[in-house]
Design an enzyme around this catalytic site. Structure first.
Site, PDB file in Angstrom:
ATOM      1  CD  GLU A   1      -0.490  -5.474   5.751  1.00  0.00           C
ATOM      2  OE1 GLU A   1      -0.679  -4.249   5.877  1.00  0.00           O
ATOM      3  OE2 GLU A   1      -0.529  -6.040   4.635  1.00  0.00           O
TER       4      GLU A   1
ATOM      5  CB  CYS B   1      -0.976  -0.039   1.172  1.00  0.00           C
ATOM      6  SG  CYS B   1      -2.345   1.144   1.031  1.00  0.00           S
TER       7      CYS B   1
ATOM      8  CG  HIS C   1      -3.283  -3.657   3.367  1.00  0.00           C
ATOM      9  ND1 HIS C   1      -2.330  -3.014   4.126  1.00  0.00           N
ATOM     10  CD2 HIS C   1      -3.926  -2.680   2.679  1.00  0.00           C
ATOM     11  CE1 HIS C   1      -2.384  -1.714   3.913  1.00  0.00           C
ATOM     12  NE2 HIS C   1      -3.349  -1.482   3.031  1.00  0.00           N
TER      13      HIS C   1
END
Length: 226
Positions: A197, A86, A195
């Protein structure tokens, strides 16, 4: 144990999540500060998401000039695996580690949704645990997430297999050719807008599909050290 650095800039939001993903994959997460001049001997670096320096000037523009990024650029040139997520993707483009740029979403709205990515390249340091064609369910949350580049650069990325991730059902932000992530020519630097994560545990995310990026780099660092 492999050591993966996670950078924090003023305005970073997702460094804690990135560090958690690193630990969940089996590595040590090493905190790195934007003003540092030392990567502390890490085996890889994650440039996480957020709004570094409040996204003033352009998203990622100020962060790309931070002292720690000078070290990252030099180390990436020597083969250090670097992942930008991002805002981290924006920073890597601003630092010229990756081609193209991230600009305001089509429609100028902030987007926050879970979506499916298709893995296009499973040969990078960050995608070796995937195969081309794999589908990943991950969150997207960004205001300036539309990937753009001139036609020649896009053709080069396509021709060299450097598109790493693509939005399966079309880019909601208007990214050129539905590109969600790209790599450099060497395959050690990868940036993506969604994302991974936030998709390492079904307890806190929509899937565990993003964990493979972090396990992939562990395998790459172990192989490099053997």
């Amino acid at each position: 144990m492999s050591r993966v650095g996670v950078i924090t800039f003023p305005g970073t939001l997702d460094d804690v999540d990135a560090a958690r993903a690193v630990r969940r994959a089996g590595a040590e997460a090493v905190p790195l500060w934007h003003g540092d001049h030392d990567l502390r001997g890490v085996d890889a670096v994650v440039v996480p998401g957020g709004f570094s320096y409040g996204d003033y000037l352009r998203a990622g523009a100020i962060a790309s000039l931070a002292p720690i990024m000078r070290e990252v650029v030099d180390a990436a040139g020597r083969g250090l695996p670097v992942l930008g997520i991002c805002n981290g993707f924006q920073i890597l483009c601003e630092a010229h580690l990756l081609p193209g740029a991230l600009v305001a979403n089509a429609g100028l709205h902030f987007l926050c949704r879970d979506l499916v990515l298709t893995v296009e390249n499973g040969r990078t340091a960050w995608t070796a645990d995937y195969a081309a064609g794999d589908q990943l369910l991950v969150p997207l949350k960004s205001q300036e997430g539309r990937y753009v580049a001139d036609a020649a650069t896009l053709d080069e990325l396509e021709g060299e297999g450097r598109v790493v991730f693509r939005y399966r059902d079309g880019a909601p932000n208007g990214s050129a050719r539905n590109i969600a992530g790209v790599t450099n020519a060497a395959g050690n630097v990868v940036g993506l807008m969604p994302h991974p994560e936030h998709a390492t545990s079904t307890l806190t995310g929509p899937s565990e599909d993003g964990l493979g990026l972090f396990t992939s780099v562990l395998r790459a660092t172990v192989a490099a050290g053997s």
